[in-house]
Design a protein around this motif. Sequence first.
Motif, PDB file in Angstrom:
ATOM      1  N   GLU A 170     133.590 126.387  62.232  1.00 40.85           N
ATOM      2  CA  GLU A 170     133.119 127.194  61.458  1.00 40.85           C
ATOM      3  C   GLU A 170     133.033 127.134  60.106  1.00 40.85           C
ATOM      4  N   ILE A 171     133.948 126.002  60.034  1.00 45.23           N
ATOM      5  CA  ILE A 171     134.319 125.406  58.737  1.00 45.23           C
ATOM      6  C   ILE A 171     133.039 124.723  57.922  1.00 45.23           C
ATOM      7  N   MET A 172     132.730 123.852  58.386  1.00 46.61           N
ATOM      8  CA  MET A 172     131.872 122.424  57.800  1.00 46.61           C
ATOM      9  C   MET A 172     130.548 122.807  57.979  1.00 46.61           C
ATOM     10  N   PRO A 173     130.101 122.408  56.972  1.00 43.24           N
ATOM     11  CA  PRO A 173     128.259 122.882  56.854  1.00 43.24           C
ATOM     12  C   PRO A 173     127.478 121.970  57.509  1.00 43.24           C
ATOM     13  N   ASP A 174     126.317 122.568  58.169  1.00 40.13           N
ATOM     14  CA  ASP A 174     125.609 122.494  58.883  1.00 40.13           C
ATOM     15  C   ASP A 174     125.315 120.878  59.382  1.00 40.13           C
ATOM     16  N   ASP A 175     124.942 120.395  58.181  1.00 39.38           N
ATOM     17  CA  ASP A 175     124.400 118.923  57.682  1.00 39.38           C
ATOM     18  C   ASP A 175     125.317 118.115  57.951  1.00 39.38           C
ATOM     19  N   LEU A 176     126.901 118.759  57.533  1.00 40.78           N
ATOM     20  CA  LEU A 176     127.562 117.549  57.700  1.00 40.78           C
ATOM     21  C   LEU A 176     127.793 117.015  59.614  1.00 40.78           C
ATOM     22  N   LYS A 177     128.067 118.299  60.103  1.00 39.99           N
ATOM     23  CA  LYS A 177     128.500 118.583  61.477  1.00 39.99           C
ATOM     24  C   LYS A 177     127.245 117.880  62.350  1.00 39.99           C
ATOM     25  N   GLY A 178     126.221 117.488  61.332  1.00 32.85           N
ATOM     26  CA  GLY A 178     124.883 116.823  62.231  1.00 32.85           C
ATOM     27  C   GLY A 178     124.910 115.553  62.149  1.00 32.85           C
ATOM     28  N   ARG A 179     125.555 115.458  61.259  1.00 33.82           N
ATOM     29  CA  ARG A 179     126.283 113.554  60.845  1.00 33.82           C
ATOM     30  C   ARG A 179     127.419 112.735  61.772  1.00 33.82           C
ATOM     31  N   LEU A 180     128.191 114.012  62.118  1.00 33.50           N
ATOM     32  CA  LEU A 180     129.598 113.574  63.052  1.00 33.50           C
ATOM     33  C   LEU A 180     128.653 113.579  64.498  1.00 33.50           C
ATOM     34  N   ASN A 181     128.098 114.587  64.981  1.00 30.65           N
ATOM     35  CA  ASN A 181     127.443 114.811  65.981  1.00 30.65           C
ATOM     36  C   ASN A 181     127.135 113.410  66.458  1.00 30.65           C
ATOM     37  N   ALA A 182     126.002 113.293  65.292  1.00 29.23           N
ATOM     38  CA  ALA A 182     125.766 111.853  65.650  1.00 29.23           C
ATOM     39  C   ALA A 182     125.817 110.738  65.700  1.00 29.23           C
ATOM     40  N   LEU A 183     127.413 110.345  65.552  1.00 31.60           N
ATOM     41  CA  LEU A 183     128.020 109.448  65.776  1.00 31.60           C
ATOM     42  C   LEU A 183     128.093 108.755  67.118  1.00 31.60           C
ATOM     43  N   PRO A 184     127.963 107.529  67.445  1.00 34.71           N
ATOM     44  CA  PRO A 184     128.218 107.265  68.661  1.00 34.71           C
ATOM     45  C   PRO A 184     129.289 107.748  69.396  1.00 34.71           C
ATOM     46  N   GLN A 185     129.060 108.032  70.931  1.00 34.59           N
ATOM     47  CA  GLN A 185     130.361 108.468  72.178  1.00 34.59           C
ATOM     48  C   GLN A 185     130.336 107.458  73.397  1.00 34.59           C
ATOM     49  N   VAL A 186     131.516 106.906  73.668  1.00 34.11           N
ATOM     50  CA  VAL A 186     131.374 105.772  74.377  1.00 34.11           C
ATOM     51  C   VAL A 186     131.838 107.295  75.360  1.00 34.11           C
ATOM     52  N   PRO A 187     130.443 107.074  77.240  1.00 35.90           N
ATOM     53  CA  PRO A 187     131.307 107.773  78.122  1.00 35.90           C
ATOM     54  C   PRO A 187     132.544 106.985  78.383  1.00 35.90           C
ATOM     55  N   TRP A 188     133.166 108.665  79.163  1.00 34.90           N
ATOM     56  CA  TRP A 188     134.776 108.317  79.588  1.00 34.90           C
ATOM     57  C   TRP A 188     134.377 106.862  80.498  1.00 34.90           C
ATOM     58  N   GLN A 189     132.928 107.055  81.591  1.00 34.48           N
ATOM     59  CA  GLN A 189     133.013 105.960  82.250  1.00 34.48           C
ATOM     60  C   GLN A 189     132.673 104.086  82.216  1.00 34.48           C
TER      61      GLN A 189
END
Length: 507
Positions: A170-189
């Motif tokens: 709710e707090i962050m602007p969409d562009d920053l949320k997009g940058r954060l969501n674009a960071l690589p995620q390592v699957p739990w497996q």
Amino acid sequence: MPILIRNGRVLTNDAARTVHDRADILVEGEKITAIGQDIDVSRFADIEIVDASKSLVMPGFVDAHMHSNEGFEMGRYDNLPLEIWLSEVYPPFNARQLSWEEHYLRAMLVAIVSVRSGVTTLQDDCINMFFDENALDATAAAYRDIGLRASITSSMWDHSFLGGLPFLHEIMPDDLKGRLNALPQVPWQDQIALFKHHSEKWHEKDGIRIILGPCGPQRCSDVLMHEVAIISAERNLPIHCHVLETKTQAVTGQEFYGTTLVQHLKDVGVMTHRLTMNHAIWLTEKDIEIMGAAGCSTTHNPLANLKLGSGVSPIRALKSAGVNVALGCDGVASADTADIFHAVKAAAMLHKIGSHDYTTWVSAHEAYEMATHGGARSAMISDRVGALKVGMDADIILLDRYDWGFLPLHDPIQQIAFSVNSDAVKTSLIRGRIVMRDRELVLVDAENLRERISQAAEHFRREDCPRMSEAAAIVRPYIDTMYNRAISRDIETLDRVQRSPPLIKAG
């Protein structure tokens, strides 16, 4: 070669708290094989004699919670609560991956301070930001080389930066949320696979154990937590997890699960005697009932909790409910030391404020218990360490009986908490080997390491710290807003010391 520790004042820390005014300890291989006066060693063709006539002989300490990966950041931060501090120490956009050598030297710095303060077992929650194989490998190698017994977590989380904190969507602007969501995620497996790789390579070898380290329930998916619970049960392994360190985390439980984080841990199958909850401050009475029924452990980290303003763990209530309490320094960017003497002193002092009922205060002996038996139980090795008994591992420290703080010798445990510092620790045996003799490390070249560590740490300070600060500044305004919103929330919690004690007016 067998070792005879001769003529020491021996504090066994066994169930009867037996103290021998004068006794020998015979060590053969990794084990204690005899304790008593004038042990006959004539059958040995060769034996090392350690003169303990001027020493207090005790079991080594267990530091039950540490983050060695913060090794180059001691003293860097102040006046930051946990969530804001985390954005500085672990900024989401800090991209540099350290070398094997840097990981090794950071861990070695922590290991040297630990050994010199009488720690013989270290539980290291080595946060691995990139899930890099080198991070744990190098850390384990450092502990192997210095001779320190260590349980190292294979750290895990599969929620994004945004997914582990309340209100940010709710707090962050969409562009920053997009940058954060674009960071690589390592699957739990892949994270589970990395744990299994490290376990095969290191577990129960050279004093190293590999344990499970889901970072915090709010940062881990239910499927990851379920898998951790299954592996823990199948392999009888500890789980170390950060839980309810701050009020923000208590609010996070409400926001994410509609319940407390303790109840959520029970719901996903992790709440067992193999679980250690690091911190466990913002608890309800029901939480403590759940923890006691499960027989779980918690690590009390008073240094970091004071430094970050997190609050005070309700130790008396936890112990009364049957929860095992261990003692930790916590990371060297929050506690700012790996010297366990500081943590013992803080634990023995902290709980004397906030209540005039002195029968509930935590004593020096209880703090010592947390730093020995409590830590051994958390590590699930209480059959090996935490006391000096025949058949147990020879994790033994010798303290200078004539240190200024022991004059006169009233109560050694109380004087460890209140009077002496870690310089009193002169000699240390771990797994039957002398790793420090008369304050000199035996298995590594300390001066050579000091030079290498100094150079690597200075490079980190000069090159990495400014980049980390720049990265933290990107998210800082929104973390501040999130933090202020969370701490203003009314939540159910124990009535315990979360505020300053009442002022006493003179006259």
